[in-house]
Design a protein around this motif. Structure first.
Motif, PDB file in Angstrom:
ATOM      1  N   THR A 198       2.336  -1.294  22.480  1.00  0.00           N
ATOM      2  CA  THR A 198       1.693  -2.548  22.074  1.00  0.00           C
ATOM      3  C   THR A 198       2.780  -3.576  21.788  1.00  0.00           C
ATOM      4  OG1 THR A 198       0.094  -3.546  20.546  1.00  0.00           O
ATOM      5  CG2 THR A 198       1.599  -1.924  19.606  1.00  0.00           C
ATOM      6  N   ASN A 199       2.546  -4.801  22.163  1.00  0.00           N
ATOM      7  CA  ASN A 199       3.558  -5.832  21.924  1.00  0.00           C
ATOM      8  C   ASN A 199       3.311  -6.589  20.621  1.00  0.00           C
ATOM      9  OD1 ASN A 199       4.829  -5.162  24.328  1.00  0.00           O
ATOM     10  ND2 ASN A 199       3.471  -6.494  25.504  1.00  0.00           N
ATOM     11  N   PHE A 200       2.300  -6.124  19.887  1.00  0.00           N
ATOM     12  CA  PHE A 200       1.975  -6.788  18.627  1.00  0.00           C
ATOM     13  C   PHE A 200       1.274  -5.811  17.692  1.00  0.00           C
ATOM     14  CE2 PHE A 200      -0.458  -9.876  15.973  1.00  0.00           C
ATOM     15  CZ  PHE A 200       0.619 -10.651  15.543  1.00  0.00           C
ATOM     16  N   VAL A 201       1.719  -5.782  16.443  1.00  0.00           N
ATOM     17  CA  VAL A 201       0.994  -5.100  15.371  1.00  0.00           C
ATOM     18  C   VAL A 201       0.591  -6.202  14.396  1.00  0.00           C
ATOM     19  CG1 VAL A 201       1.206  -3.514  13.409  1.00  0.00           C
ATOM     20  CG2 VAL A 201       2.185  -2.891  15.633  1.00  0.00           C
ATOM     21  N   ALA A 202      -0.707  -6.310  14.122  1.00  0.00           N
ATOM     22  CA  ALA A 202      -1.183  -7.452  13.328  1.00  0.00           C
ATOM     23  C   ALA A 202      -0.730  -7.368  11.874  1.00  0.00           C
ATOM     24  CB  ALA A 202      -2.704  -7.539  13.411  1.00  0.00           C
ATOM     25  N   ASP A 203      -0.834  -6.175  11.264  1.00  0.00           N
ATOM     26  CA  ASP A 203      -0.485  -6.058   9.852  1.00  0.00           C
ATOM     27  C   ASP A 203      -0.008  -4.638   9.538  1.00  0.00           C
ATOM     28  OD1 ASP A 203      -0.220  -6.059   7.134  1.00  0.00           O
ATOM     29  OD2 ASP A 203      -2.189  -6.919   6.711  1.00  0.00           O
ATOM     30  N   ALA A 204       1.291  -4.487   9.438  1.00  0.00           N
ATOM     31  CA  ALA A 204       1.876  -3.162   9.178  1.00  0.00           C
ATOM     32  C   ALA A 204       1.436  -2.592   7.840  1.00  0.00           C
ATOM     33  CB  ALA A 204       3.400  -3.254   9.208  1.00  0.00           C
ATOM     34  N   PHE A 205       1.027  -3.467   6.901  1.00  0.00           N
ATOM     35  CA  PHE A 205       0.640  -3.007   5.565  1.00  0.00           C
ATOM     36  C   PHE A 205      -0.710  -2.281   5.591  1.00  0.00           C
ATOM     37  CE2 PHE A 205       3.540  -6.520   4.733  1.00  0.00           C
ATOM     38  CZ  PHE A 205       4.365  -6.003   3.740  1.00  0.00           C
ATOM     39  N   THR A 206      -1.563  -2.638   6.573  1.00  0.00           N
ATOM     40  CA  THR A 206      -2.934  -2.115   6.532  1.00  0.00           C
ATOM     41  C   THR A 206      -3.408  -1.478   7.837  1.00  0.00           C
ATOM     42  OG1 THR A 206      -3.812  -4.271   7.225  1.00  0.00           O
ATOM     43  CG2 THR A 206      -3.644  -3.878   4.851  1.00  0.00           C
ATOM     44  N   THR A 207      -2.660  -1.581   8.913  1.00  0.00           N
ATOM     45  CA  THR A 207      -3.174  -1.118  10.206  1.00  0.00           C
ATOM     46  C   THR A 207      -3.554   0.365  10.165  1.00  0.00           C
ATOM     47  OG1 THR A 207      -2.773  -1.260  12.586  1.00  0.00           O
ATOM     48  CG2 THR A 207      -0.967  -0.436  11.271  1.00  0.00           C
ATOM     49  N   ASP A 208      -4.615   0.737  10.901  1.00  0.00           N
ATOM     50  CA  ASP A 208      -5.066   2.132  10.954  1.00  0.00           C
ATOM     51  C   ASP A 208      -4.000   3.008  11.602  1.00  0.00           C
ATOM     52  OD1 ASP A 208      -7.438   1.598   9.798  1.00  0.00           O
ATOM     53  OD2 ASP A 208      -8.588   1.504  11.670  1.00  0.00           O
ATOM     54  N   LEU A 209      -3.895   4.228  11.130  1.00  0.00           N
ATOM     55  CA  LEU A 209      -2.892   5.163  11.653  1.00  0.00           C
ATOM     56  C   LEU A 209      -3.560   6.470  12.055  1.00  0.00           C
ATOM     57  CD1 LEU A 209      -0.236   4.550   8.838  1.00  0.00           C
ATOM     58  CD2 LEU A 209      -0.288   3.491  11.106  1.00  0.00           C
ATOM     59  N   ASP A 210      -2.821   7.286  12.810  1.00  0.00           N
ATOM     60  CA  ASP A 210      -3.348   8.562  13.298  1.00  0.00           C
ATOM     61  C   ASP A 210      -2.931   9.715  12.381  1.00  0.00           C
ATOM     62  OD1 ASP A 210      -4.409   7.439  15.756  1.00  0.00           O
ATOM     63  OD2 ASP A 210      -2.308   7.173  16.323  1.00  0.00           O
ATOM     64  N   SER A 211      -3.772  10.718  12.318  1.00  0.00           N
ATOM     65  CA  SER A 211      -3.473  11.892  11.500  1.00  0.00           C
ATOM     66  C   SER A 211      -2.193  12.574  11.991  1.00  0.00           C
ATOM     67  CB  SER A 211      -4.643  12.869  11.585  1.00  0.00           C
ATOM     68  OG  SER A 211      -4.326  14.043  10.885  1.00  0.00           O
ATOM     69  N   ALA A 212      -1.367  12.996  11.056  1.00  0.00           N
ATOM     70  CA  ALA A 212      -0.100  13.644  11.433  1.00  0.00           C
ATOM     71  C   ALA A 212       0.260  14.721  10.422  1.00  0.00           C
ATOM     72  CB  ALA A 212       1.019  12.609  11.546  1.00  0.00           C
ATOM     73  N   GLU A 213      -0.616  15.708  10.304  1.00  0.00           N
ATOM     74  CA  GLU A 213      -0.424  16.797   9.337  1.00  0.00           C
ATOM     75  C   GLU A 213       0.888  17.539   9.550  1.00  0.00           C
ATOM     76  OE1 GLU A 213      -2.163  18.265   6.836  1.00  0.00           O
ATOM     77  OE2 GLU A 213      -3.872  16.905   6.772  1.00  0.00           O
ATOM     78  N   TYR A 214       1.354  17.539  10.802  1.00  0.00           N
ATOM     79  CA  TYR A 214       2.543  18.335  11.090  1.00  0.00           C
ATOM     80  C   TYR A 214       3.784  17.795  10.387  1.00  0.00           C
ATOM     81  CZ  TYR A 214       4.059  14.707  14.321  1.00  0.00           C
ATOM     82  OH  TYR A 214       4.457  13.506  14.848  1.00  0.00           O
ATOM     83  N   LYS A 215       3.755  16.475  10.023  1.00  0.00           N
ATOM     84  CA  LYS A 215       4.926  15.897   9.359  1.00  0.00           C
ATOM     85  C   LYS A 215       4.754  15.689   7.867  1.00  0.00           C
ATOM     86  CE  LYS A 215       8.384  13.541  11.089  1.00  0.00           C
ATOM     87  NZ  LYS A 215       8.866  12.305  11.705  1.00  0.00           N
ATOM     88  N   VAL A 216       3.515  15.485   7.463  1.00  0.00           N
ATOM     89  CA  VAL A 216       3.276  15.261   6.031  1.00  0.00           C
ATOM     90  C   VAL A 216       1.850  15.678   5.705  1.00  0.00           C
ATOM     91  CG1 VAL A 216       2.877  12.814   6.548  1.00  0.00           C
ATOM     92  CG2 VAL A 216       3.178  13.526   4.194  1.00  0.00           C
TER      93      VAL A 216
END
Ligand SMILES: [Fe+2]
Length: 390
Positions: A198-216
């Motif tokens: 993606t060439n743009f992230v609108a808001d790093a403070f609130t943007t939705d993220l993907d599950s990543a149990e393997y790291k945390v």
């Protein structure tokens, strides 16, 4: 080597590099240390080339990785000078809102997009760009780049800032170029890592993220790449009362705190997976961490992030890209070693394999803050990682 001795030597070495010399010639003050406690509080000074106030930031471990960084302010109604450069750069807007114009050498039309607090974008390599503050408050942004590499390679300021070549394979004036792209579906693999182009992230403070149990535990991570850069980035979030697994890789990454507070433990991988228990407690360094702090793990040092605040913790990590180290060598399918358990030959330290004193340190910090520990006991049972992450 003692921390102070390392700092003295690396600072002297850095001053003699082409990038270090250029920083002096630009006349902008440089913040030099192991970490930035709070980027919001760094004093800035006029930077004629960009036409705004700025402060260069040099964190010692990033020198090994040859990455550059600065923080800058655009006053209300102000704008940056048009600029292009032969190095990749990513920009995070910390405060304010405005627009950026982007165009290539020879273009008659300027591409314009709008951004606000938390937006992330990357001016395509060597494209002209100019940022405008459209608000009534100052705009503050952080830029992370590969400038030191360019200065080492070319040793010519005129070439770096005045090269007429247009990388039209990266940006060719496409409509909607700086829009948020759809995140890819996860594959379902335990260590899923689909890169969001993606060439743009609108808001790093609130943007939705993907599950990543393997790291945390109960955590979310979304890796992304912009403007066909070699550098990539990710945003990570994890809940109150939890912490990341430790891992290590090459130097040069920037980790900027977005939400909550806590601490980070870093120690050289040579000191082992359990440094307290095997006589290397002195090699473990604790770094305070929080909103606005920036740090960079040294080459092949374990690093581990702990949330001791009363809100979910979130940070932005940007890596330099093209930084080959043996610690990146993981699976035969190209999986990076930091996604593979140390027990399987990688550099990701599972909770069950970590030093028991690590969780004790975390629990005492939580108690001091009046926050409950939310790490389930089963995470530490032998075989948990193998059973859940393969
Ligand atoms: Fe890392």
């Amino acid at each position: 080597m003692l921390k102070e001795e390392y700092a003295t030597k690396v600072s002297a070495y850095f001053a003699g590099t082409p990038y270090g010399q250029w920083l002096k010639d630009e006349g902008v003050p440089v913040f030099e240390d192991w970490a930035v406690p709070d980027v919001w509080k760094l004093e800035t000074a006029p930077w004629p080339r960009l036409g705004v106030r700025a402060r260069f930031i040099t964190i010692y471990p990033q020198m090994e990785g040859q990455r550059g960084m600065y923080v800058a302010d655009i006053e209300p109604g102000g704008q940056t000078e048009p600029i292009r450069h032969m190095y990749e750069q990513m920009i995070l807007i910390l405060e304010g809102h405005g627009t950026t114009e982007v165009w290539q050498e020879g273009d008659s039309r300027k591409h314009v997009f709008e951004w606000g607090r938390g937006s992330i974008f990357s001016p395509p390599l060597n494209a002209f760009y100019r940022m405008y503050n459209l608000g009534s408050d100052a705009v503050k942004f952080v830029a992370y780049n590969r400038a030191p590499t360019a200065f080492t390679e070319y040793r010519n300021v005129d070439f770096i800032f005045n090269c007429p070549f247009a990388f039209r394979d990266r940006f060719n004036g496409e409509d909607n170029y700086f829009q948020v792209a759809t995140r890819p579906e996860l594959t379902g693999r335990a260590n899923d890592r689909n890169i969001w182009e993606t060439n743009f992230v609108a808001d790093a403070f609130t943007t939705d993220l993907d599950s990543a149990e393997y790291k945390v535990s109960a955590g979310h991570i979304t890796p992304f790449r912009m403007a066909r850069n070699s550098m990539d980035a990710h945003i990570s979030q994890w809940p109150v009362g939890r912490y990341h697994k430790a891992h290590y890789h090459g130097a040069g990454a920037m980790l900027l705190g977005l939400r909550s507070t806590g601490f980070i433990l870093i120690w050289p991988s040579r000191a082992g997976n359990q440094p307290y228990s095997n006589g290397h407690a002195d090699d473990v360094i604790e770094v305070p961490w929080g909103r606005g702090s920036i740090y960079s793990p040294p080459n092949e040092w374990f690093h581990q992030h702990f949330n001791t605040g009363n809100e979910p913790a979130r940070h932005l990590a940007i890596r330099g890209g093209n930084l080959f180290t043996l610690s990146m060598l993981g699976g035969a399918d190209g999986t990076h070693a930091n996604m593979i358990s140390t027990a399987e030959g990688g550099t990701l330290l599972e909770y069950e394999d970590e030093d028991p004193l690590v969780r004790r340190r975390f629990r005492s910090a939580l108690t001091a803050n009046g926050v409950d520990n939310k790490m389930p006991d089963e995470l530490y049972e032998e075989g948990y990682a193998q059973a859940h992450f393969g």
